[in-house]
Write a protein that holds these residues in place. Structure first.
Motif, PDB file in Angstrom:
ATOM      1  N   LEU A   1       0.799  -1.167  -0.119  1.00 39.24           N
ATOM      2  CA  LEU A   1       0.126  -0.168  -0.091  1.00 39.24           C
ATOM      3  C   LEU A   1       1.193   1.045   0.089  1.00 39.24           C
ATOM      4  O   LEU A   1       1.878   1.280   0.884  1.00 39.24           O
ATOM      5  CB  LEU A   1      -0.993   0.137   1.168  1.00 39.24           C
ATOM      6  N   GLY A   2       0.706   2.264  -0.780  1.00 39.52           N
ATOM      7  CA  GLY A   2       1.512   3.250  -1.081  1.00 39.52           C
ATOM      8  C   GLY A   2       1.234   4.262  -2.025  1.00 39.52           C
ATOM      9  O   GLY A   2      -0.116   4.315  -2.484  1.00 39.52           O
ATOM     10  N   SER A   3       2.119   5.022  -2.576  1.00 42.61           N
ATOM     11  CA  SER A   3       1.766   6.187  -3.324  1.00 42.61           C
ATOM     12  C   SER A   3       2.962   6.386  -4.237  1.00 42.61           C
ATOM     13  O   SER A   3       4.124   6.074  -3.777  1.00 42.61           O
ATOM     14  CB  SER A   3       1.485   7.432  -2.729  1.00 42.61           C
ATOM     15  N   PHE A   4       3.018   7.182  -5.180  1.00 48.75           N
ATOM     16  CA  PHE A   4       4.032   7.434  -6.253  1.00 48.75           C
ATOM     17  C   PHE A   4       4.115   8.992  -6.216  1.00 48.75           C
ATOM     18  O   PHE A   4       5.247   9.244  -7.027  1.00 48.75           O
ATOM     19  CB  PHE A   4       3.585   7.022  -7.637  1.00 48.75           C
TER      20      PHE A   4
ATOM     21  N   HIS B   1      10.005   5.644  -7.423  1.00 46.02           N
ATOM     22  CA  HIS B   1       9.173   6.886  -7.227  1.00 46.02           C
ATOM     23  C   HIS B   1       8.175   6.648  -6.012  1.00 46.02           C
ATOM     24  O   HIS B   1       7.295   7.129  -5.527  1.00 46.02           O
ATOM     25  CB  HIS B   1       8.250   7.288  -8.311  1.00 46.02           C
ATOM     26  N   TRP B   2       8.245   4.906  -5.832  1.00 45.21           N
ATOM     27  CA  TRP B   2       7.116   4.590  -4.762  1.00 45.21           C
ATOM     28  C   TRP B   2       7.692   4.730  -3.316  1.00 45.21           C
ATOM     29  O   TRP B   2       8.747   4.655  -2.882  1.00 45.21           O
ATOM     30  CB  TRP B   2       6.970   3.082  -5.209  1.00 45.21           C
ATOM     31  N   THR B   3       6.566   5.254  -2.588  1.00 48.01           N
ATOM     32  CA  THR B   3       6.678   5.031  -0.977  1.00 48.01           C
ATOM     33  C   THR B   3       5.808   3.873  -0.450  1.00 48.01           C
ATOM     34  O   THR B   3       4.718   4.125  -0.597  1.00 48.01           O
ATOM     35  CB  THR B   3       6.453   6.522  -0.538  1.00 48.01           C
ATOM     36  N   THR B   4       6.463   2.908   0.096  1.00 41.97           N
ATOM     37  CA  THR B   4       5.258   1.899   0.836  1.00 41.97           C
ATOM     38  C   THR B   4       5.174   2.428   2.217  1.00 41.97           C
ATOM     39  O   THR B   4       5.889   2.843   2.889  1.00 41.97           O
ATOM     40  CB  THR B   4       6.347   0.557   1.007  1.00 41.97           C
ATOM     41  N   VAL B   5       3.938   2.448   2.381  1.00 41.28           N
ATOM     42  CA  VAL B   5       3.252   2.590   3.535  1.00 41.28           C
ATOM     43  C   VAL B   5       2.698   1.267   4.534  1.00 41.28           C
ATOM     44  O   VAL B   5       2.903   1.414   5.720  1.00 41.28           O
ATOM     45  CB  VAL B   5       1.978   3.531   3.519  1.00 41.28           C
ATOM     46  N   ASP B   6       2.449   0.445   3.794  1.00 41.74           N
ATOM     47  CA  ASP B   6       2.187  -0.905   4.286  1.00 41.74           C
ATOM     48  C   ASP B   6       2.184  -1.935   3.477  1.00 41.74           C
ATOM     49  O   ASP B   6       2.318  -1.661   2.428  1.00 41.74           O
ATOM     50  CB  ASP B   6       0.560  -0.710   4.931  1.00 41.74           C
ATOM     51  N   ALA B   7       2.548  -3.188   3.963  1.00 43.19           N
ATOM     52  CA  ALA B   7       2.793  -4.482   3.323  1.00 43.19           C
ATOM     53  C   ALA B   7       2.322  -5.499   3.857  1.00 43.19           C
ATOM     54  O   ALA B   7       2.003  -5.634   5.121  1.00 43.19           O
ATOM     55  CB  ALA B   7       4.022  -4.578   2.890  1.00 43.19           C
TER      56      ALA B   7
ATOM     57  N   PRO C   1       1.449  10.025   3.225  1.00 44.35           N
ATOM     58  CA  PRO C   1       1.477  11.077   2.148  1.00 44.35           C
ATOM     59  C   PRO C   1      -0.171  11.876   1.788  1.00 44.35           C
ATOM     60  O   PRO C   1      -0.660  11.320   0.767  1.00 44.35           O
ATOM     61  CB  PRO C   1       1.953  10.352   0.833  1.00 44.35           C
ATOM     62  N   THR C   2      -0.301  12.458   2.852  1.00 45.19           N
ATOM     63  CA  THR C   2      -1.597  12.987   2.739  1.00 45.19           C
ATOM     64  C   THR C   2      -1.889  13.903   1.488  1.00 45.19           C
ATOM     65  O   THR C   2      -1.232  14.539   0.909  1.00 45.19           O
ATOM     66  CB  THR C   2      -1.975  14.068   3.901  1.00 45.19           C
ATOM     67  N   GLY C   3      -3.239  13.542   0.990  1.00 44.50           N
ATOM     68  CA  GLY C   3      -3.637  14.225  -0.386  1.00 44.50           C
ATOM     69  C   GLY C   3      -3.099  13.629  -1.316  1.00 44.50           C
ATOM     70  O   GLY C   3      -3.670  13.876  -2.702  1.00 44.50           O
ATOM     71  N   GLU C   4      -2.176  12.711  -1.619  1.00 44.98           N
ATOM     72  CA  GLU C   4      -1.593  11.920  -2.666  1.00 44.98           C
ATOM     73  C   GLU C   4      -2.723  10.781  -3.123  1.00 44.98           C
ATOM     74  O   GLU C   4      -3.461  10.315  -2.437  1.00 44.98           O
ATOM     75  CB  GLU C   4      -0.306  11.396  -2.463  1.00 44.98           C
ATOM     76  N   GLN C   5      -2.394  10.444  -4.430  1.00 44.34           N
ATOM     77  CA  GLN C   5      -3.330   9.296  -4.732  1.00 44.34           C
ATOM     78  C   GLN C   5      -2.731   8.010  -4.300  1.00 44.34           C
ATOM     79  O   GLN C   5      -1.347   7.803  -4.113  1.00 44.34           O
ATOM     80  CB  GLN C   5      -3.130   9.148  -6.450  1.00 44.34           C
ATOM     81  N   GLY C   6      -3.569   7.226  -3.836  1.00 46.75           N
ATOM     82  CA  GLY C   6      -3.254   5.775  -3.084  1.00 46.75           C
ATOM     83  C   GLY C   6      -3.286   4.888  -4.073  1.00 46.75           C
ATOM     84  O   GLY C   6      -4.089   4.807  -5.085  1.00 46.75           O
TER      85      GLY C   6
END
Length: 292
Positions: free
Chosen positions: A34-37, A53-59, A80-85
């Motif tokens: 789970l994350g965002s670019f 470019h990816w940030t992992t938030v959960d796995a 990453p509040t406001g970014e596309q998930g």
């Protein structure tokens, strides 16, 4: 009372989730991230750029027994509040790698707040697939093949250890060895081993090796080097170091080993000086470090 805003994400239990041949079910080699670019726009044409470019938030690992992956992430101020998930599924193998990447216009990363409404990002409600297929006739997900050398998301030790131990468990410490195999958890993380299974197999292959940096030389000119080959995890955010000493206690003449990547992705950790009559006895120590 809730102390964080929950974000539940995953798929339906006992769903039909298939690999690209439309016959083989997803197996335990699959992990979902789970994350965002950020501002980067992932497409099927730039998959080799996704990981940078990816940030992992959960796995979470895929559970083939129940045909499902699911997890709860507690939203924090560092998200990453406001970014596309996005949800990114990866077959973590060095052969026949397959991916799926899904999202939805409503998956805008929520702000933290214990009193805010719970968020649900589920495969059944997703409407966008960048790679793979979802919610078709007779299946929930179908993955698509990608080049085996394409980088995948990197995860931290803290995310990895959640797969095996509950929060607060003393066995989750990086220096703990709950399965008693003389590899601490950080080493198991770095080597893609299971910290709760008693038998993790041979993880180190010591011998005398040629160096890949000398592969262009005639055979007779290539040196033989004392070294150890290890196969690192595809996605562990960990640093691998090697040290050499003529003394098994490493109390004198300690020097850094050379580390080279082999064609199969494994690492050769070797002496920088070729094996010979005056260099026939060395001890190699391998160290794993979390990024500072």
């Amino acid at each position: 009372m809730l102390d964080a805003r929950p974000l539940d994400w995953g798929g339906s239990i006992n769903a039909v989730n298939l690999q690209s041949d439309l016959t083989t079910p997803l197996d335990s080699t699959y992990v979902f991230y789970l994350g965002s670019f950020g501002p980067f726009d992932p497409t099927s044409e730039n998959v080799d750029e996704w990981a940078e470019h990816w940030t992992t938030v959960d796995a979470v690992s895929y559970n083939p027994s129940y045909g499902v992956f699911n997890a709860r992430h507690d939203v924090t101020s560092s998200d990453p509040t406001g970014e596309q998930g996005y949800i990114w599924g990866v077959r973590r193998t060095r052969q026949n790698m397959e991916w799926i990447l899904i999202s939805d216009p409503n998956w805008t990363w929520p702000a933290d707040g214990a009193l805010e409404q719970k968020v649900n990002w589920m495969v059944s409600s997703a409407t966008e697939t960048i790679v793979g297929y979802i919610n078709g006739s007779g299946y929930q997900m179908v993955t698509s093949p990608v080049n085996d050398n394409t980088p995948i998301p990197v995860i931290s030790y803290d995310l990895w250890v959640k797969r095996f131990f509950p929060d607060g468990d003393v066995n989750a410490d990086p220096e703990a060895d709950p399965n008693g195999n003389n590899l601490d958890n950080l080493a198991e993380f770095a080597l893609d081993a299971n910290p709760v299974q008693s038998n993790t197999g041979d993880r180190f292959s010591p011998s005398v090796y040629h160096s890949p940096s000398e592969s262009g030389l005639p055979e007779i000119e290539q040196g033989n080097y004392l070294g150890v080959i290890v196969q690192p995890s595809l996605d562990a955010d960990v640093q691998v170091l090697g040290w050499l000493s003529p003394d098994i206690t490493f109390s004198e003449n300690v020097s850094a080993a050379v580390i080279e990547t082999l064609s199969d992705g494994s690492l050769l950790i070797r002496d920088p000086v070729a094996f010979g009559p005056t260099n026939a006895r060395k001890f190699i120590r391998i160290e794993f470090r979390e990024p500072s």
